[in-house]
Scaffold this motif. Sequence first.
Motif, PDB file in Angstrom:
ATOM      1  N   GLY A   1      59.962  21.472  32.537  1.00  0.00           N
ATOM      2  CA  GLY A   1      60.836  21.045  33.625  1.00  0.00           C
ATOM      3  C   GLY A   1      60.221  19.880  34.389  1.00  0.00           C
ATOM      4  N   TYR A   2      60.922  19.411  35.420  1.00  0.00           N
ATOM      5  CA  TYR A   2      60.449  18.244  36.168  1.00  0.00           C
ATOM      6  C   TYR A   2      60.423  18.528  37.659  1.00  0.00           C
ATOM      7  N   LEU A   3      59.491  17.894  38.336  1.00  0.00           N
ATOM      8  CA  LEU A   3      59.355  17.988  39.777  1.00  0.00           C
ATOM      9  C   LEU A   3      59.475  16.583  40.359  1.00  0.00           C
ATOM     10  N   ARG A   4      60.453  16.403  41.252  1.00  0.00           N
ATOM     11  CA  ARG A   4      60.646  15.084  41.864  1.00  0.00           C
ATOM     12  C   ARG A   4      59.466  14.732  42.753  1.00  0.00           C
ATOM     13  N   ALA A   5      58.987  13.493  42.620  1.00  0.00           N
ATOM     14  CA  ALA A   5      57.808  13.066  43.373  1.00  0.00           C
ATOM     15  C   ALA A   5      58.173  12.523  44.748  1.00  0.00           C
TER      16      ALA A   5
ATOM     17  N   GLN B   1      56.674  15.806  34.797  1.00  0.00           N
ATOM     18  CA  GLN B   1      56.993  16.963  33.972  1.00  0.00           C
ATOM     19  C   GLN B   1      55.984  18.080  34.189  1.00  0.00           C
ATOM     20  N   ARG B   2      56.520  19.292  34.369  1.00  0.00           N
ATOM     21  CA  ARG B   2      55.660  20.466  34.518  1.00  0.00           C
ATOM     22  C   ARG B   2      55.244  20.987  33.141  1.00  0.00           C
ATOM     23  N   GLU B   3      54.337  21.945  33.149  1.00  0.00           N
ATOM     24  CA  GLU B   3      53.846  22.509  31.891  1.00  0.00           C
ATOM     25  C   GLU B   3      54.932  23.266  31.130  1.00  0.00           C
TER      26      GLU B   3
END
Length: 326
Positions: free
Chosen positions: A30-34, A25-27
């Motif tokens: 939202g989300y960033l796929r790893a 999860q970003r600040e």
Amino acid sequence: MSFSREELGVLVNTCIGRRNDYAVQREDGGYLRAGRVLTYDLVQAHLAGQVTLGTYVIDEQGGCRFAVFDCDKRGGLVDLVEVQERLAADGVVSHLEASRRGGHLWVFLASLVSPLQLRRWLLPYCPEGMEFFPKQDSTLAGPGSLVRVPLGVHRLTGERYPFVHLDRSEWFRRLVPVASEVGASLAWLSTVQRVTPLAAVTSPQREHAEVATKKNTLQKNAAVLTRPTERMTIQQWCAQQDVMDVIGRYVALDRSGLGCCPFGWHHSDGKDTHPSLWVHEPSKPGGACWYCHTWKQGGSVFDFLRLYYGVEARELWQRIQKGGQL
């Protein structure tokens, strides 16, 4: 804040779906796929509030060990209580989790269930305006639905959102946390009841397969496919097929390759009344050659046959290796 491997395993075995990938999860929430394997160190960091993880509901084998109802609005927990009570009336135990704007309702499963079968079983309980995860019947078009892993810190608010239950001890009902600390919440999570999937539910793939099997015993135009060589891969076999000819034996296609999708359970009226299936030559040998614009999924000629006959990939490949009519 440190937890034993056993405690970390409780969260992993209960609330983590796909284990060879995850999201952070970003600040901004939202989300960033790893695109990497999830480790116990990351789960430790999640519980310590250093990172916040999201998990893909469908695992790497294409199955689900839980389902989630998501009501992302003010008063969402109250709406989820109503769903919980409807589930309970049919013998399905579920567990409430608060969220930033509403809540989640988790159904933990005693065994892996295909996303298609899970949606057919539990999606009817989901009212309009509420989301149900998994949203997809498979991972043909990507990793699928993502949900925040419980007991972490939401990056946007800096808050932890607990599992809650309905307290009926007073004259009025109220939602209270199941525990006040993360460690106690993990202990509670280790005791949650896992639901045995409804045995009577039949996969629509299997239903379609039964109809197709009867139908194709009478059809002279059912696919007769070439037998692959001993060391040939599925992709190599697909590259040898005339996709327009093979799929055209099952679907009436126009000159541009459009036809009605045969996978009717993905269409709101139970069948595709307007051509939404596009069949085309693959951009790379053995690659994707069809796409349903309504379902928003597609795949190779092998994927088409697997879905059409409602069988697992291994069973279909064994049939093809034997040669003759499917």
